[in-house]
Design an enzyme around this catalytic site. Structure first.
Site, PDB file in Angstrom:
ATOM      1  N   HIS A  98      -9.131  55.594  68.561  1.00  0.00           N
ATOM      2  CA  HIS A  98      -8.810  56.081  67.216  1.00  0.00           C
ATOM      3  C   HIS A  98      -8.595  54.913  66.266  1.00  0.00           C
ATOM      4  CE1 HIS A  98      -5.174  55.570  69.619  1.00  0.00           C
ATOM      5  NE2 HIS A  98      -4.572  55.170  68.507  1.00  0.00           N
ATOM      6  N   HIS A 100      -6.365  53.731  63.003  1.00  0.00           N
ATOM      7  CA  HIS A 100      -5.167  53.995  62.199  1.00  0.00           C
ATOM      8  C   HIS A 100      -5.516  53.676  60.748  1.00  0.00           C
ATOM      9  CE1 HIS A 100      -2.090  53.897  65.537  1.00  0.00           C
ATOM     10  NE2 HIS A 100      -3.096  53.270  66.137  1.00  0.00           N
TER      11      HIS A 100
HETATM   12  P1  5GP Z   1      -2.054  53.513  69.699  1.00  0.00           P
HETATM   13  O1  5GP Z   1      -0.817  52.716  70.026  1.00  0.00           O
HETATM   14  O2  5GP Z   1      -2.648  54.120  70.963  1.00  0.00           O
HETATM   15  O3  5GP Z   1      -3.043  52.774  68.871  1.00  0.00           O
HETATM   16  O4  5GP Z   1      -1.564  54.688  68.766  1.00  0.00           O
HETATM   17  C1  5GP Z   1      -1.214  55.958  69.188  1.00  0.00           C
HETATM   18  C2  5GP Z   1      -0.602  56.650  67.991  1.00  0.00           C
HETATM   19  O5  5GP Z   1      -0.613  58.040  68.244  1.00  0.00           O
HETATM   20  C3  5GP Z   1       0.840  56.236  67.725  1.00  0.00           C
HETATM   21  O6  5GP Z   1       0.950  55.724  66.401  1.00  0.00           O
HETATM   22  C4  5GP Z   1       1.631  57.528  67.926  1.00  0.00           C
HETATM   23  O7  5GP Z   1       2.680  57.671  66.984  1.00  0.00           O
HETATM   24  C5  5GP Z   1       0.583  58.608  67.762  1.00  0.00           C
HETATM   25  N1  5GP Z   1       0.823  59.813  68.556  1.00  0.00           N
HETATM   26  C6  5GP Z   1       1.205  59.837  69.860  1.00  0.00           C
HETATM   27  N2  5GP Z   1       1.278  61.116  70.304  1.00  0.00           N
HETATM   28  C7  5GP Z   1       0.945  61.899  69.244  1.00  0.00           C
HETATM   29  C8  5GP Z   1       0.851  63.309  69.074  1.00  0.00           C
HETATM   30  O8  5GP Z   1       1.086  64.101  69.984  1.00  0.00           O
HETATM   31  N3  5GP Z   1       0.494  63.759  67.846  1.00  0.00           N
HETATM   32  C9  5GP Z   1       0.207  62.904  66.810  1.00  0.00           C
HETATM   33  N4  5GP Z   1      -0.131  63.472  65.655  1.00  0.00           N
HETATM   34  N5  5GP Z   1       0.295  61.564  66.928  1.00  0.00           N
HETATM   35  C10 5GP Z   1       0.645  61.062  68.130  1.00  0.00           C
END
Ligand code: 5GP
Ligand code: ZN
Length: 143
Positions: A98, A100
């Site tokens: 994903h 951000h």
């Molecule tokens: P990563 O650290 O993998 O780049 O980011 C994962 C992101 O997903 C984090 O910013 C976290 O807050 C978000 N996130 C984790 N679980 C959920 C969820 O169940 N729903 C939503 N909308 N965001 C999530």
């Protein structure tokens, strides 16, 4: 265990979806760095940046560009960060790739990143090594 983002794609888990088309979905991050922090992803599951097919990645990036403009306008942000975390070492927590999009406001916070210095030799060594790898892998370049 099922991937939480796949569950969101299938509407089996709740989320605040703001955009979707055939291949791409965008919803609000549940723990935003700033309000309006958006996550943009392919509906199909790929672990990270390196495993998304290039054509689909191009579509994803075009949606990220469009949605970054929407985030900026709708939150009246002064700027924004787009970023991807790849691998636990880089802070990836959800292994469904994903982007951000984080709206940013003047003086909201400073990313506490500490820069290093190269000497000329070190810089050239690393660049040469990268160029060797580019020669080796350039058959994989497409688009
Ligand atoms: P990563 O650290 O993998 O780049 O980011 C994962 C992101 O997903 C984090 O910013 C976290 O807050 C978000 N996130 C984790 N679980 C959920 C969820 O169940 N729903 C939503 N909308 N965001 C999530
Ligand atoms: Zn997934």
């Amino acid at each position: 265990m099922e991937c939480i983002f796949c569950s969101i794609v299938k509407k089996e888990a709740p989320s605040e979806i703001v955009f979707e088309d055939e291949d791409i979905i965008a919803f609000l991050d549940i723990n935003p760095i700033n309000y309006g922090h958006l996550l943009v992803l392919t509906k199909e599951h790929f672990d990270n940046f390196l495993t998304v097919p290039t054509e689909l990645l191009q579509k994803l990036i075009s949606r990220v560009q469009f949605l970054a403009g929407i985030v900026k306008r709708s939150t009246s942000a002064d700027g924004f960060n787009t970023m991807t975390n790849n691998g636990t070492a880089a802070g990836q927590r959800i292994f469904h790739f994903h982007f951000h999009i984080i709206p940013r406001f003047e003086n909201d916070f400073k990313l506490n990143l500490i820069s290093k210095n190269y000497n000329d030799q070190e810089m050239k060594q690393i660049a040469d090594r990268m160029k060797e790898f580019i020669e080796k892998y350039k058959g994989q370049l497409n688009g």
